[in-house]
Write a protein that holds these residues in place. Structure first.
Motif, PDB file in Angstrom:
ATOM      1  N   GLN A 174       9.033 -21.917  -5.195  1.00 22.67           N
ATOM      2  CA  GLN A 174      10.294 -21.614  -5.789  1.00 22.67           C
ATOM      3  C   GLN A 174      10.858 -22.947  -6.512  1.00 22.67           C
ATOM      4  O   GLN A 174      11.359 -23.163  -7.529  1.00 22.67           O
ATOM      5  CB  GLN A 174      11.285 -21.005  -4.815  1.00 22.67           C
ATOM      6  CG  GLN A 174      12.670 -21.060  -5.482  1.00 22.67           C
ATOM      7  CD  GLN A 174      13.764 -20.136  -4.698  1.00 22.67           C
ATOM      8  OE1 GLN A 174      13.373 -19.058  -4.317  1.00 22.67           O
ATOM      9  NE2 GLN A 174      15.069 -20.579  -4.370  1.00 22.67           N
ATOM     10  N   ASN A 175      10.411 -23.943  -5.579  1.00 22.27           N
ATOM     11  CA  ASN A 175      11.026 -25.333  -6.059  1.00 22.27           C
ATOM     12  C   ASN A 175      10.233 -25.952  -7.342  1.00 22.27           C
ATOM     13  O   ASN A 175      10.711 -26.438  -7.956  1.00 22.27           O
ATOM     14  CB  ASN A 175      10.721 -26.425  -4.936  1.00 22.27           C
ATOM     15  CG  ASN A 175      11.774 -26.306  -3.652  1.00 22.27           C
ATOM     16  OD1 ASN A 175      12.600 -25.612  -4.036  1.00 22.27           O
ATOM     17  ND2 ASN A 175      11.276 -26.644  -2.372  1.00 22.27           N
ATOM     18  N   ARG A 203      15.129 -14.835  -1.451  1.00 28.93           N
ATOM     19  CA  ARG A 203      14.711 -13.381  -1.600  1.00 28.93           C
ATOM     20  C   ARG A 203      14.296 -12.744  -3.175  1.00 28.93           C
ATOM     21  O   ARG A 203      13.764 -12.003  -3.509  1.00 28.93           O
ATOM     22  CB  ARG A 203      15.845 -12.532  -1.091  1.00 28.93           C
ATOM     23  CG  ARG A 203      15.679 -11.164  -1.014  1.00 28.93           C
ATOM     24  CD  ARG A 203      16.553 -10.268  -0.072  1.00 28.93           C
ATOM     25  NE  ARG A 203      16.349  -8.797  -0.045  1.00 28.93           N
ATOM     26  CZ  ARG A 203      17.051  -8.161  -0.721  1.00 28.93           C
ATOM     27  NH1 ARG A 203      17.883  -8.321  -1.723  1.00 28.93           N
ATOM     28  NH2 ARG A 203      16.903  -6.722  -0.621  1.00 28.93           N
ATOM     29  N   ASP A 204      15.603 -13.428  -3.799  1.00 29.06           N
ATOM     30  CA  ASP A 204      15.428 -12.780  -5.379  1.00 29.06           C
ATOM     31  C   ASP A 204      14.274 -13.294  -6.042  1.00 29.06           C
ATOM     32  O   ASP A 204      14.059 -12.805  -7.153  1.00 29.06           O
ATOM     33  CB  ASP A 204      16.819 -13.188  -6.107  1.00 29.06           C
ATOM     34  CG  ASP A 204      18.084 -12.620  -5.736  1.00 29.06           C
ATOM     35  OD1 ASP A 204      17.749 -11.222  -4.999  1.00 29.06           O
ATOM     36  OD2 ASP A 204      19.106 -13.044  -5.985  1.00 29.06           O
ATOM     37  N   ASN A 205      13.763 -14.504  -5.683  1.00 32.11           N
ATOM     38  CA  ASN A 205      12.564 -14.953  -6.139  1.00 32.11           C
ATOM     39  C   ASN A 205      11.022 -14.262  -5.845  1.00 32.11           C
ATOM     40  O   ASN A 205      10.011 -14.416  -6.197  1.00 32.11           O
ATOM     41  CB  ASN A 205      12.639 -16.430  -5.899  1.00 32.11           C
ATOM     42  CG  ASN A 205      11.410 -17.295  -6.705  1.00 32.11           C
ATOM     43  OD1 ASN A 205      11.649 -16.905  -8.023  1.00 32.11           O
ATOM     44  ND2 ASN A 205      10.624 -17.808  -6.399  1.00 32.11           N
ATOM     45  N   ILE A 206      11.392 -13.401  -4.898  1.00 35.34           N
ATOM     46  CA  ILE A 206      10.179 -12.303  -4.449  1.00 35.34           C
ATOM     47  C   ILE A 206       9.929 -11.261  -5.146  1.00 35.34           C
ATOM     48  O   ILE A 206      11.043 -10.467  -4.873  1.00 35.34           O
ATOM     49  CB  ILE A 206       9.975 -12.128  -3.007  1.00 35.34           C
ATOM     50  CG1 ILE A 206      10.168 -13.671  -2.299  1.00 35.34           C
ATOM     51  CG2 ILE A 206       8.854 -11.488  -2.582  1.00 35.34           C
ATOM     52  CD1 ILE A 206      10.441 -13.233  -0.615  1.00 35.34           C
ATOM     53  N   ASP A 207       9.070 -10.846  -6.167  1.00 32.69           N
ATOM     54  CA  ASP A 207       9.071  -9.826  -6.824  1.00 32.69           C
ATOM     55  C   ASP A 207       7.909  -8.958  -6.572  1.00 32.69           C
ATOM     56  O   ASP A 207       6.866  -9.480  -6.168  1.00 32.69           O
ATOM     57  CB  ASP A 207       9.217 -10.069  -8.303  1.00 32.69           C
ATOM     58  CG  ASP A 207       9.902  -9.117  -9.191  1.00 32.69           C
ATOM     59  OD1 ASP A 207      10.079  -8.002  -8.605  1.00 32.69           O
ATOM     60  OD2 ASP A 207      10.484  -9.172 -10.349  1.00 32.69           O
ATOM     61  N   LEU A 208       8.083  -7.604  -7.111  1.00 32.12           N
ATOM     62  CA  LEU A 208       7.072  -6.601  -6.920  1.00 32.12           C
ATOM     63  C   LEU A 208       6.449  -6.709  -8.324  1.00 32.12           C
ATOM     64  O   LEU A 208       6.846  -6.740  -9.324  1.00 32.12           O
ATOM     65  CB  LEU A 208       7.354  -5.331  -6.581  1.00 32.12           C
ATOM     66  CG  LEU A 208       6.038  -4.328  -6.382  1.00 32.12           C
ATOM     67  CD1 LEU A 208       5.447  -4.514  -5.134  1.00 32.12           C
ATOM     68  CD2 LEU A 208       6.951  -2.895  -6.123  1.00 32.12           C
ATOM     69  N   ALA A 209       4.749  -6.504  -8.314  1.00 36.60           N
ATOM     70  CA  ALA A 209       4.105  -6.765  -9.573  1.00 36.60           C
ATOM     71  C   ALA A 209       4.709  -5.917 -10.750  1.00 36.60           C
ATOM     72  O   ALA A 209       4.977  -6.211 -11.807  1.00 36.60           O
ATOM     73  CB  ALA A 209       2.619  -6.489  -9.314  1.00 36.60           C
TER      74      ALA A 209
END
Lengths: 402, 538, 394
Positions: A234-235, A267-273
């Motif tokens: 994320q950084n 959390r918002d930076n983790i996404d599903l393909a």
């Protein structure tokens, strides 16, 4: 007006009984008290004392369909899983260790996968496994790949770094040890969209199997490792994308709700393909070139439980609808019965298959060429229990590209 | 039924039940008469706090000493009605710590163990306590279930030969030449009139005792003091939380069985309100405001319902203005006080001292009857309490019905073994929130003098949980109808009364999830079932 | 994600509105928080006790003229039949269904096969067949009603090997568990043979038939040679679940999308126009029109605190009452009449100004008391149809 939420979420339960209708376990196994009783009803009593904990709570397969059904936003599944973590006195054994440690077992097995696959395919061996490990002999094991996905990606580091836009891929154990082609399909699609794919600095198993098998402390350690890597990504301005619905769900929700590890910052930076790609295709100016000669296939989409719980089945469905060569059938959303490692256990085999029975029939009747789902364990269950081959939506998408 | 008794006790609260039991144990032929069900007055409408006495230590040492003595006795003889939660008195910044020292000294002087603890330790003992606390004192408070306690006394009284008539209203005290010799009563269910005679009549009617006494031409100066309380949906705290300051409104938070209660307010009310009390909006506000000072989580906790009781405050006889009231036990021998023979009033006091009140009363009865038998109630276990408390902890053992088995043991102590759980039919749950089985309903109807669903709730907690009966009331009505053998019409009006009574308590706090539950209740019973129309009309 | 219309809610009103819009050619998404209040339903659709013309001005029905009203009621029945839900009764003449506690309540359509008072009167004798250990069905109560009507009534109960196994679980012996058991061929046969041994021509069962297969009723009647009728149980309502499922299926068959388990957390209103909504699952939806079909307090459409009542997503205007409750449960409860206020086109208001593309239908509306008026299902369906018409006409 400010919304009135009880601090203890179970108090929002009005006892309306809706959840009891949608519990796949209670429907087939009378030994299970059902989500209302195991969750909010008994949680209130467990506050009186631990003697109100019922060992049969371990029959809950953590599908969270009760939560999706609940009209009062009660986190029924979380309440049940937390109670197991807090009160269960059953110590996990060798079987739980083996099933839960997907990383450890996977790294060994991929080194000698032909031997492992051949051996686990033998009936006598499966009977021995049942005798020693209490893993049902009728259960077919997923095959191990020869060499890991991580290994394959190492060789492609330079090639991927050449893209101007980048994502970090949380591949999960299944892609790494059993199904590297799915990871490769993901890379193919992302590359076609102009994104290079890199791996996280350090990726551990998300821990879903550790949690459900009672290894909470180890799960917490692995969660910390993963969150550290995700924070680093994320950084660097990278989105972290996963193909597995269960990994995504665990990283986003279970870490906080069950392991009590703060992850709000990432959390918002983790996404599903499927969601990441769908949003790229509909929001941005990128386009995919579909192969006009791709063979027409009929695909039946199965909504995995954790996919339902995340509320993201709509992305897979809409994405599959975008593929010109695909004729899509949406199967009625229901649990396939495997629930990760649950269905492997001898005592759960019958329950597991009974739960999936309706789905298996619906699949056979659908006349589809392929079943598609975002969850790897659903794939094992469906491939073992039906005549169909199961593909991830990303694989179908990758296959349809020019 | 024999119509001649040694003693007639009017009033089925804890005190009346205690007197009946004490008499029965001393071989005195006793009849208890109650116009409603047992524990319907002040007995069933308080905190359910097993006082350590600490609350009274500074201002009323006598009460404090009585409390701690009775506290220790009840832990022993009524173990299934009592929970040893322990208690803390917390000081908040605005209270300062000045009171604390005086408080601890007074406790010690009254024989109450009181130990100052570090605020951090207090928060470990009770994590829900206000984290702003600057001091805390640990005392041996606990909780007591008044319904169970009264029911156990009644049960034992009956076991030892006493007769008990609930739903019998006393119409008149029968007097002959300046002496009370009996009572004329009406069976409020059948309407039948009856008359009973006894050498001594005991008035144990709480605030309603004024009217009973008046029938004998005796004047007792009483002041009805209303106390309102709120019930929260679950056990917010596991340790009683009190405020370490001069006793005031809403400064006690008591965990009782599966819920928590905050209380009380205190207002003088006119006598005509005593039979029909409801909690006002201002009282709810006050309870919540003060309660959240003890435990901030209350602001976000579902309130199941509100209720109110009336304390029978008695003005001292030597103060005709009625201003000087006693919170202590008041035992009046009307022979010496008013020249009316055969009539005793026992009033004042508190739930905590019910046994002592009964002992004093029975001592006086014995004196009058010329019986020389010592009181045994301080040693003899109540039915249900004879086995050690540990049976609560081991019941069930994690099996599928462990929750209901544990709940039944919690409620009935060793008498839980009398509940039939041999078949699936008996183990089936009627009330899922509070884990009341068909077997338990049948046991309560057979052994505990249950006449209707509201009585059943007092004996079993049926309908006292989260849904307040919205999902279980109809089930219970049907099971009750079979167990009790009443008509369909009777069962339906019982069902209607039961859900109406549940709603009364909810309506005072009808917002948030409680209003949602209320809507469900309304929807199911007035909507789907159409219970408001009793008869099918053309 | 983008749709033509987004409906917030998943109950009767949302589904009817969704079906009307979807078959009118719109791309519709339905955002459902959980399953609906159809799970505690009687099996009958009520319209209104009494006269429409006597209703107050702010009653939702008062916004629909009489001819439209009748037409909508017919449309409602037509939608049900498209979904494969056969009903008896008619819009012109009400009838009464037998309630779980043996009452009789007025309605205009009842699921075919469920017992109505009118039909009950025509029976000479019936057998009421309860299920051993099933506590949510009250044959004694219903039998009394039938006896009062002069119907000779025999009480009996049955038990099948599978219901015995089910009973091992003290909590899960509910209508749905029984219904699942009765979906199995061996149990249908066993029950049919029990029914065939009943001495009366008509046999009354709890409404737990045909949970997942549609031919259970027919099979039982054919195999037993008897007429079978049912009476509603306490929740969960098997007929309600079947109805919800059937309507969902029709909606998706017309191309509608259902987002399950999403709570809408906020809506973005600019210049009296809803731009988008965002759900608890981090999904943002945009559309030309939005429909609030979120239900009342129990459904979560309305929220309340000590001081006021509000609409839970957009905070649009609602009726307020100084007295929220009556202490007597069976009296008129003022809170039942609370809800969202709208203009004559069922558009909501925000601080008195019409929100141009936010409609409301069903139980979230204020101005009617579903229980006392017997108008719950009617308001849900008729306002849904009205809203759909207005959106289609835009």
């Amino acid at each position: 007006m400010e919304k009135q939420y009880s601090q203890n979420n179970f108090e929002q339960c009005t006892k309306c009984t809706v959840c009891t209708v949608y519990c796949p376990v209670a429907a087939v196994n009378p030994l299970y008290a059902g989500p209302k009783q195991a969750g909010p009803d008994s949680e209130r009593l467990r506050m009186k004392g631990a003697e109100y904990y019922d060992q049969n709570l371990s029959l809950c397969l953590n599908c969270k369909r009760c939560e999706v059904a609940c009209p009062s936003d009660v986190r029924i599944g979380d309440i049940i899983q937390s109670a197991r973590i807090k009160y269960s006195t059953k110590k996990p054994g060798l079987r739980e260790f083996t099933l839960a440690n997907t990383d450890l077992v996977g790294s060994v097995a991929t080194l000698v996968s032909p031997v492992v696959n051949a051996t686990l395919g033998l009936k006598p061996v499966r009977h021995i496994v049942e005798g020693v490990m209490n893993i049902d002999h009728r259960r077919i094991f997923p095959k191990y790949a020869f060499g890991t996905f991580e290994g394959r990606m190492k060789k492609r580091r330079k090639e991927q770094a050449a893209f101007s836009k980048q994502v970090a891929y949380f591949h999960g154990c299944y892609v790494n040890y059993n199904n590297p082609p799915l990871g490769e399909a993901f890379v193919k699609v992302l590359n076609a969209l102009g994104y290079g794919v890199q791996l996280l600095d350090k990726e551990k198993c998300c821990g879903v199997a550790l949690i459900s098998n009672g290894f909470v402390n180890q799960a917490k350690k692995q969660a910390q490792v993963n969150l550290k890597s995700i924070r680093e990504a994320q950084n660097k301005g990278l989105k972290v994308v996963a193909t597995s619905s269960t990994c995504t769900f665990t990283l986003r929700d279970e870490y906080k709700h069950l392991l009590e590890i703060e992850n709000d910052d990432v959390r918002d930076n983790i996404d599903l393909a499927v969601r990441f790609i769908y949003n790229l295709l509909t929001d941005g100016d990128v386009k995919l070139n579909f192969n006009p000669d791709a063979p027409r296939i009929k695909v039946a989409y199965h909504s995995a439980c954790h996919m339902e719980r995340m509320g993201w089945t709509c992305y897979s469905i809409e994405l599959l609808k975008l593929i010109p060569s695909v004729e899509l059938v949406c199967l009625e959303s229901q649990c396939c019965g495997i629930a990760g490692t649950y269905g492997f256990k001898k005592e759960n085999y019958e329950t597991s298959q009974a739960i999936g029975d309706k789905l298996f029939k619906a699949i056979e009747e659908s006349g589809c060429d392929y079943v598609s789902t975002d969850c790897e364990t659903c794939k094992w269950q469906i491939e073992m229990s039906t005549t169909k081959k199961v593909l991830h939506p990303i694989e179908i998408l990758a296959n349809s590209l020019s | 039924m024999i119509n001649e008794y040694d003693v007639i006790i009017i009033g089925g609260g804890a005190t009346g039940a205690g007197v009946a039991r004490d008499c029965a144990l001393r071989g005195i032929k006793a009849l208890l008469i109650e116009r409603h069900d047992i524990a319907t007055g002040a007995t069933g409408r308080n905190h359910g706090l097993l006082h350590s006495g600490a609350r009274y230590a500074v201002n009323d040492r006598e009460s404090a000493e009585e409390c701690i003595r009775e506290n220790m006795i009840l832990r022993r003889v009524a173990s299934h009605c009592v929970e040893d939660t322990g208690g803390i008195f917390i000081s908040l910044p605005e209270d300062g710590l000045d009171f604390q020292k005086k408080f601890i000294d007074s406790c010690h002087a009254a024989g109450i163990s009181a130990e100052a603890i570090d605020p951090k330790e207090a928060l470990i003992i009770e994590p829900s306590a206000n984290p702003k606390l600057i001091g805390a004192v640990k005392v041996p408070d606990g909780s007591v279930d008044p319904f169970r306690l009264t029911a156990a006394n009644i049960l034992d009284a009956k076991l030892h030969g006493a007769h008990v008539l609930t739903y019998h209203r006393v119409d008149e005290l029968v007097q002959q030449s300046g002496r009370v010799v009996g009572v004329k009563v009406t069976d409020t269910v059948s309407g039948e009139k009856k008359e009973f005679r006894a050498t001594i009549t005991v008035n144990a009617c709480g605030i309603w005792g004024r009217d009973i006494a008046a029938q004998a031409g005796v004047k007792i100066n009483m002041l009805p003091a209303k106390g309102s309380l709120l019930v929260f949906g679950h056990r917010v705290n596991n340790v009683v939380i009190n405020r370490c300051r001069k006793p005031a409104d809403a400064d006690i938070l008591v965990p009782g069985d599966s819920i928590t209660v905050i209380g009380t307010t205190s207002t003088k009310v006119p006598f005509d309100e005593c039979d029909n009390m409801y909690v006002t909006r201002d009282e709810v506000d006050l309870l919540l405001r003060e309660g959240s000072m003890l435990c901030p989580a209350l602001n976000h906790t579902r309130i199941l319902r509100a209720y109110a009781g009336v304390r029978p405050l008695v003005a001292s006889d030597d103060d005709p203005s009625g201003r000087s009231v006693s919170r202590g036990i008041v035992l009046l021998d009307h022979a010496t006080r008013d020249g009316v023979e055969g009539f005793i009033t026992i009033t004042g006091g508190k739930l905590m001292t019910y046994r002592l009140m009964a002992e004093w009363t029975t001592d006086l009865i014995c004196k009058k009857l010329g019986i020389d038998k010592p009181c045994q109630t301080a040693e003899k276990m109540l039915p249900g309490s004879s086995e050690s408390k540990s049976c609560k902890r081991t019941a069930g053992g994690g099996s599928q019905w462990s929750c209901s088995a544990s709940s039944a043991t919690w409620r009935h102590g060793d008498n839980a073994s009398k509940i039939d759980s041999s078949t699936a039919a008996k183990r089936a749950l009627v009330c899922e929130c509070e884990q009341v089985t068909v077997g338990e309903v049948e046991y309560a109807v057979k052994e505990l003098g249950v006449n209707n669903l509201i009585d059943l709730r007092r004996r079993t907690r049926m309908g006292m949980g989260t849904c307040q009966g919205s999902l279980c009331a109809a089930r219970a009505a049907s099971v009750m109808a079979k167990a009790h053998g009443c008509t369909v019409e009777g069962a339906k009006s019982d069902l209607k009364r039961f859900v109406s009574e549940r709603w009364k308590g909810m309506s005072a706090v009808a917002w948030g999830d409680t209003l949602r539950e209320g809507e469900l209740l309304c929807w199911l019973y007035d909507g789907v079932c159409d219970l408001s129309n009793d008869k099918i009309t053309e | 994600m983008r749709y033509d219309t987004v409906i917030i809610g998943g109950g009767l009103s949302a589904l009817v509105c969704g079906i009307e819009l979807a078959r009118g050619g719109k791309k519709v998404a339905l955002v459902a928080k959980g399953h609906s209040t159809l799970h505690f339903w009687s099996g009958s659709f009520s319209l209104l006790n009494g006269d429409k013309s006597s209703l107050a001005e702010d009653h939702p029905y008062s916004k629909v003229d009489d001819a439209q009203f009748l037409e909508d009621a017919y449309t409602a029945i037509e939608i049900l039949s498209v979904a494969g839900i056969s009903t008896v009764g008619s819009v012109d003449e009400s009838h009464r269904y037998i309630t779980p506690t043996g009452g009789a309540k007025s309605c205009f359509a009842t699921i075919e096969g469920m017992l109505t008072l009118e039909e009950a009167k025509t029976f000479k004798s019936v057998t009421l067949l309860g299920i051993e250990g099933f506590l949510d069905f009250y044959p004694d109560f219903i039998a009394q009603t039938l006896k009062d009507l002069g119907v000779e009534t025999t009480l009996d109960h049955f038990s099948l090997p599978e219901t015995v196994i089910r009973r091992a679980n003290p909590t899960e012996m509910r209508s749905v568990a029984v219904a699942r058991a009765l979906d199995k061929e061996e149990n249908i046969r066993a029950l049919a043979s029990i029914i065939s041994r009943c001495t009366t021509e008509t046999v009354i069962l709890p409404a737990v038939l045909g949970f997942e297969r549609s031919d259970v009723w027919e099979r039982l009647e054919t195999l037993s040679g008897k007429i079978i009728r049912t009476v509603a149980t306490m929740p969960p309502s098997v007929e309600g679940i079947k109805t919800e499922r059937a309507l969902r299926r029709v909606f998706t068959n017309f191309g509608g999308t259902i987002l399950s388990g999403h709570t809408v957390e906020c809506g973005n209103i600019v210049d009296n126009c809803v731009q988008s909504i965002t759900t608890s699952k981090c999904v943002t939806l945009t559309a030309d029109n939005f429909v609030l079909a979120t239900g009342s307090f129990i459904g979560g459409g309305l929220t309340s605190d000590r001081d006021c009542v509000g609409e839970s997503i957009f905070g649009v205007d609602t009726l307020q009452n100084t007295e929220r409750v009556s202490r007597e449960l069976f009296e008129q409860q003022p809170f039942m009449g609370l809800g969202v206020v709208t203009d004559n086109d069922f558009r909501t208001l925000l601080s008195g100004e019409v929100v141009d593309n936010l409609y409301a239908c069903g139980a979230v509306l204020g101005g009617f008391n579903p229980v006392k008026e017997g108008s719950g299902a009617g308001v849900s369906m008729i306002t849904a149809i009205e809203v759909a018409k207005r959106i289609l006409n835009r």
